[in-house]
Scaffold this motif. Structure first.
Motif, PDB file in Angstrom:
ATOM      1  N   LYS A  72      40.067  34.308  32.271  1.00  0.00           N
ATOM      2  CA  LYS A  72      39.844  34.903  30.949  1.00  0.00           C
ATOM      3  C   LYS A  72      41.077  35.686  30.497  1.00  0.00           C
ATOM      4  N   HIS A  73      41.673  36.440  31.440  1.00  0.00           N
ATOM      5  CA  HIS A  73      42.855  37.237  31.127  1.00  0.00           C
ATOM      6  C   HIS A  73      44.006  36.310  30.720  1.00  0.00           C
ATOM      7  N   ARG A  74      44.195  35.230  31.476  1.00  0.00           N
ATOM      8  CA  ARG A  74      45.277  34.289  31.162  1.00  0.00           C
ATOM      9  C   ARG A  74      45.044  33.609  29.820  1.00  0.00           C
ATOM     10  N   ARG A  75      43.784  33.281  29.527  1.00  0.00           N
ATOM     11  CA  ARG A  75      43.458  32.652  28.249  1.00  0.00           C
ATOM     12  C   ARG A  75      43.737  33.599  27.087  1.00  0.00           C
ATOM     13  N   ALA A  76      43.414  34.879  27.264  1.00  0.00           N
ATOM     14  CA  ALA A  76      43.666  35.866  26.210  1.00  0.00           C
ATOM     15  C   ALA A  76      45.155  36.003  25.937  1.00  0.00           C
TER      16      ALA A  76
END
Length: 537
Positions: free
Chosen positions: A508-512
């Motif tokens: 999720k962090h990488r996608r953000a």
């Protein structure tokens, strides 16, 4: 209807006059990205200003005042006003949905003309408005699921009129014979239409055995005044004065709690026959507020149920229907975790929603029986974990089979279980094999200062994700379980390295971060910043 709230008086506040339909105007409200050294007060003020501008500048006027007018008019049985508000909302809604705003910028709209507003237009014979609704469902693919309802509303215009003509020509006709008289197959739908005519004051009904005898009302209410006068019906009696919403009611509906315990009582063996709803709201300090709502199930009472809880036809005379109660409570309930003792209450809510043809409650339900089993395993085979057994074992003081009392008892069971185990209720409610934190999707409070923001959580938070989501929703933030272009805030907790598959950040962090590089406005916050943002110490 609010006379049936034991601790709250008053009714919906009347909304001002509806603005006239105006030509479509596309309005783009630009939003500045968060600065690196962002100020929390600036974010809150920016949210208020942005949403106010989007609402006021919406094509055709303030759509949200129309929604409020629709809801208050239905509650006060001013059905012509409700139909007018539903009709007037169609054009600005169509233009608004056509407006090409950036991802995540469009408000989370509720669509009154597709639901109860459609019934109001059918009741008042507004075929023009209903045709516009059908056109709306054809233009936007994501509204396709509503198309059958819209077409059903068109048919209801004719059915309303046929029911009126039947009752006028055959005074005293029995309600359970109307379906056959009209040669219709859907008896439940016919029953719902009759109920609306009764609420509108056009038809009166008197109990006759297990059904009702129907006749035309002598003095119809002013909710469909214009149509009735045009048909030569007697002049309506003067309208009742409008009621103001009490401060207590507003506070109750806009407050945010750790969780809400819910219990129901039913009139008969049918789950859909809810005759009482009890709520127990648990604050962060453990204080419990309770409320009881009597409900007219619009079904017969059976002696077994009456002997159990003491509620009968006389008790609920003049009480709101479940459909009206759900309309009032839905936003409040859907942004809280709901505790039930066993699965009966959720089943009853779903069955009653199906009975009235309204959408199910979209809420996260937790079973306090499962929580009690983890806290007091010794009761298995020794009385069990029902409320009656727990009342004795835990020395609880409540009157069983009163929905308000039972809701309080369920809330107390959860709080005691947390004390005994030292675990949060959301952890106790997990299946035993589930190791990860429970994620929930919750709609934001439309009156919250941060309404319009969409957030997602990743990592281990100090509080449970369920609680974090509940308080964020209270501040107006809508919570999603995954990161998409609609998300404006990602809240990052501590990460378990063993779950990251060799990465130093979650997916999720990488996608953000990927969305940020593409130019999307998404802010990544730590838990401390998040708690400051929603004003939790």
């Amino acid at each position: 209807m609010f006379a049936f709230f034991k601790k709250i008086l008053g009714g919906h506040k009347a909304i001002g006059a509806v603005k006239s339909d105006t030509p479509s105007v596309n309005v783009s409200v630009e939003r500045e990205p968060f600065a690196e050294g962002f100020n929390l007060e600036d974010i809150e003020q920016e949210s208020r200003s942005r949403l106010e501008a989007m609402s006021v500048q919406m094509p055709g006027g303030d759509y949200f005042s129309l929604l409020e007018k629709l809801q208050s008019a239905i509650s006060e049985k001013r059905y012509s006003d409700a139909a007018e508000a539903a009709h007037l909302s169609i054009t600005p809604l169509r233009d608004w949905l056509s407006d090409p705003r950036g991802h995540g910028e469009r408000l989370h709209l509720r669509i009154p003309a597709l639901q109860q507003g459609g019934t109001m237009m059918a009741l008042t014979g507004d075929t023009e408005g209903l045709s516009k609704v059908i056109d709306l469902t054809r233009k936007f693919d994501h509204l396709e699921p509503y198309r059958s309802d819209a077409e059903k509303h068109i048919k209801s215009v004719e059915l309303f009129e046929r029911i009126r003509q039947l009752v006028m020509s055959k005074p005293g006709v029995l309600q359970n014979k109307v379906k056959a008289e009209l040669d219709e197959q859907d008896g439940r739908h016919i029953g719902n239409l009759i109920s609306w005519l009764v609420k509108a004051g056009e038809i009166s009904r008197v109990q006759s055995g297990k059904t009702y005898a129907l006749s035309m009302a002598e003095f119809p209410s002013n909710s469909v005044e214009t149509d009735l006068i045009e048909q030569g019906a007697p002049s309506p009696s003067p309208a009742l004065p409008k009621r103001d919403t009490s401060p207590d009611l507003q506070r109750f509906l806009n407050q945010t709690y750790r969780f809400v315990a819910l219990d129901v009582e039913t009139a008969n063996r049918q789950h859909s026959s809810i005759c009482q709803v009890g709520l127990a709201m648990v604050a962060t300090n453990g204080d419990i507020e309770t409320i009881s709502i009597l409900v007219d199930p619009e079904q017969g009472f059976e002696s077994f149920n009456v002997n159990l809880h003491g509620i009968d036809e006389t008790t609920v005379k003049g009480a709101p229907s479940f459909e009206e109660v759900l309309q009032l409570l839905r936003p409040f309930l859907e942004r809280h975790v709901l505790v039930q003792h066993s699965n009966f209450d959720k089943q009853a809510f779903n069955a009653a929603g199906k009975y009235y043809g309204v959408p199910e409650l979209r809420a996260t339900w937790v079973d306090s029986v499962q929580i009690a089993r983890k806290a007091w395993p010794e009761l298995k085979g020794n009385g069990g974990h029902g409320l009656a057994s727990l009342k004795t074992h835990l020395d609880l003081k409540f009157e069983h089979h009163d929905a308000e009392e039972d809701a309080r008892a369920a809330a107390e069971v959860v709080l005691l279980a947390e004390t005994v185990t030292g675990e949060d209720f959301s952890e106790l409610a997990k299946p035993r094999k589930q190791k990860y934190q429970t994620s929930v999707a919750v709609s934001g409070n439309q009156n919250g200062p941060l309404y319009g923001h969409v957030a997602c959580f990743t990592g281990q938070l100090a509080m449970s994700r369920v609680e974090a989501a509940t308080f964020a929703a209270g501040a107006g933030i809508t919570i999603k379980t995954g990161v998409s272009k609609k998300v404006t805030l990602l809240i990052v907790g501590d990460q378990d390295i063993s779950t990251l598959a060799g990465h130093d950040k979650s997916s999720k962090h990488r996608r953000a971060e990927e969305l940020q590089r593409e130019g999307h406005e998404i802010r990544i916050l730590g838990e401390t910043e998040f708690l400051m943002l929603i004003a939790i110490d």
